[in-house]
Design an enzyme around this catalytic site. Structure first.
Site, PDB file in Angstrom:
ATOM      1  N   ASP A  39     -57.972  25.363 -83.823  1.00 12.57           N
ATOM      2  CA  ASP A  39     -59.290  25.287 -84.464  1.00 12.57           C
ATOM      3  C   ASP A  39     -59.448  26.438 -85.440  1.00 12.57           C
ATOM      4  O   ASP A  39     -58.806  27.479 -85.316  1.00 12.57           O
ATOM      5  CB  ASP A  39     -60.413  25.336 -83.427  1.00 12.57           C
ATOM      6  CG  ASP A  39     -61.724  24.742 -83.969  1.00 12.57           C
ATOM      7  OD1 ASP A  39     -61.699  24.111 -85.055  1.00 12.57           O
ATOM      8  OD2 ASP A  39     -62.759  24.893 -83.313  1.00 12.57           O
ATOM      9  N   GLY A  40     -60.296  26.219 -86.413  1.00 12.73           N
ATOM     10  CA  GLY A  40     -60.657  27.229 -87.392  1.00 12.73           C
ATOM     11  C   GLY A  40     -62.162  27.351 -87.455  1.00 12.73           C
ATOM     12  O   GLY A  40     -62.893  26.420 -87.100  1.00 12.73           O
ATOM     13  N   GLU A  77     -58.374  26.097 -90.589  1.00 13.92           N
ATOM     14  CA  GLU A  77     -57.822  24.975 -89.813  1.00 13.92           C
ATOM     15  C   GLU A  77     -56.312  24.870 -90.037  1.00 13.92           C
ATOM     16  O   GLU A  77     -55.542  24.649 -89.099  1.00 13.92           O
ATOM     17  CB  GLU A  77     -58.504  23.660 -90.205  1.00 13.92           C
ATOM     18  CG  GLU A  77     -59.985  23.589 -89.872  1.00 13.92           C
ATOM     19  CD  GLU A  77     -60.306  23.353 -88.409  1.00 13.92           C
ATOM     20  OE1 GLU A  77     -59.384  23.213 -87.583  1.00 13.92           O
ATOM     21  OE2 GLU A  77     -61.509  23.314 -88.084  1.00 13.92           O
ATOM     22  N   ASP A  99     -59.359  19.230 -84.591  1.00 18.86           N
ATOM     23  CA  ASP A  99     -60.599  18.549 -84.973  1.00 18.86           C
ATOM     24  C   ASP A  99     -60.716  18.467 -86.496  1.00 18.86           C
ATOM     25  O   ASP A  99     -61.750  18.092 -87.026  1.00 18.86           O
ATOM     26  CB  ASP A  99     -61.826  19.210 -84.341  1.00 18.86           C
ATOM     27  CG  ASP A  99     -62.030  20.656 -84.746  1.00 18.86           C
ATOM     28  OD1 ASP A  99     -61.344  21.150 -85.660  1.00 18.86           O
ATOM     29  OD2 ASP A  99     -62.893  21.312 -84.135  1.00 18.86           O
ATOM     30  N   HIS A 154     -66.709  20.122 -80.751  1.00 16.72           N
ATOM     31  CA  HIS A 154     -67.983  20.379 -80.070  1.00 16.72           C
ATOM     32  C   HIS A 154     -68.463  19.172 -79.275  1.00 16.72           C
ATOM     33  O   HIS A 154     -69.657  18.883 -79.216  1.00 16.72           O
ATOM     34  CB  HIS A 154     -69.049  20.841 -81.071  1.00 16.72           C
ATOM     35  CG  HIS A 154     -68.574  21.946 -81.953  1.00 16.72           C
ATOM     36  ND1 HIS A 154     -68.396  23.233 -81.492  1.00 16.72           N
ATOM     37  CD2 HIS A 154     -68.191  21.949 -83.254  1.00 16.72           C
ATOM     38  CE1 HIS A 154     -67.933  23.979 -82.484  1.00 16.72           C
ATOM     39  NE2 HIS A 154     -67.799  23.228 -83.559  1.00 16.72           N
ATOM     40  N   ASP A 164     -62.053  27.006 -80.154  1.00 20.13           N
ATOM     41  CA  ASP A 164     -63.203  27.252 -81.021  1.00 20.13           C
ATOM     42  C   ASP A 164     -63.782  28.630 -80.740  1.00 20.13           C
ATOM     43  O   ASP A 164     -64.074  29.391 -81.669  1.00 20.13           O
ATOM     44  CB  ASP A 164     -64.275  26.177 -80.824  1.00 20.13           C
ATOM     45  CG  ASP A 164     -65.507  26.440 -81.658  1.00 20.13           C
ATOM     46  OD1 ASP A 164     -65.425  26.316 -82.899  1.00 20.13           O
ATOM     47  OD2 ASP A 164     -66.556  26.800 -81.080  1.00 20.13           O
TER      48      ASP A 164
END
Length: 188
Positions: A39-40, A77, A99, A154, A164
C-alpha cells in the site's frame, strides 16, 4: 532507490544482495508462494508520502516501508510493490495484493506493453509518469512468477489495513520532517 525500513532499521535492498528475509527457510518452504501485501499513502498530491509491503511465507513475515517528502500516491503505490519484490533475494512465486488498480492494471491489462511500444507515451501522447519506476518494476516482475490480486482498500482486510497503517506512519514521518525543515527555513 526507495529506502527500506524493517525490524533491523533503515537499509536498502538490491536484487540479489543476499538479504535473507526468511532465515532458515527450508527447501520445501522455498517452493511455496510468497504473499506480498502493498500500500501507498500520500497527503496532498503531491505531498509527503509513504509506502509499505508485508511479505509472508508460511508463518514467516517481514515488513518493509519507506517514503518521500514530495511525491504522489501513484508513485507510493508503485514503490510499495517494487520494495516488496526487490526485497526477495531470489525469484519465486509471488501473489501481490494491492488496492491500486493503476499498478495492477498496468501489468494485467497490457498498458505497459503499449506504453513501451509507443516510446513510453500514453494513448493521449503524454509521457508516462514515473517511467524509471515502471522500468524497475518490469525487471522485478520478470524475476518472479507474479499473480496480481486486487483488494478493496479500507474494507476490513486485516493485511491491507496493516500495510496501510505502515504507509501512513511513513507518510507522517516524512510530513514531520518536511514541517521541521520548513520551520527551520523560516527561522533563519
Amino acid at each position: 532507490m526507495p529506502e527500506l525500513r524493517g525490524p533491523g532499521g533503515p537499509g536498502r535492498a538490491e536484487p540479489g544482495d543476499g538479504a535473507d528475509i526468511f532465515p532458515g527457510m527450508s527447501e520445501a518452504a522455498e517452493s511455496g508462494v510468497v504473499e506480498c501485501w502493498t500500500d501507498g499513502a500520500c497527503s496532498g498530491n503531491p505531498g509527503p508520502g509513504g509506502w509499505a509491503a508485508l511479505l509472508r511465507l508460511g508463518d514467516r513475515e517481514k515488513e518493509i516501508s519507506g517514503g518521500e517528502g514530495r511525491t504522489t500516491n501513484n508513485r507510493m503505490e508503485m514503490l510499495a510493490v517494487l520494495g516488496g519484490l526487490r526485497a526477495l533475494r531470489r525469484g519465486c512465486r509471488v501473489v501481490v495484493h494491492t488496492d491500486s488498480r493503476y499498478v495492477m492494471d498496468a501489468f494485467t491489462k497490457g498498458w505497459l506493453v503499449k506504453w513501451q511500444a509507443n516510446g513510453w507515451r500514453r494513448a493521449d501522447k503524454e509521457a508516462v509518469k514515473n517511467r524509471e519506476i515502471w522500468e524497475e518494476l518490469l525487471e522485478e516482475v520478470a524475476r518472479h512468477e507474479v499473480e496480481w490480486k486486487w483488494v478493496r482498500g479500507h474494507a476490513g482486510s486485516v493485511d491491507n489495513e496493516r500495510v496501510d497503517a505502515l504507509a501512513v506512519a511513513e507518510r507522517d514521518r516524512y510530513a514531520g520532517a518536511a514541517a521541521r525543515t520548513a520551520a527551520t527555513a523560516t527561522v533563519r
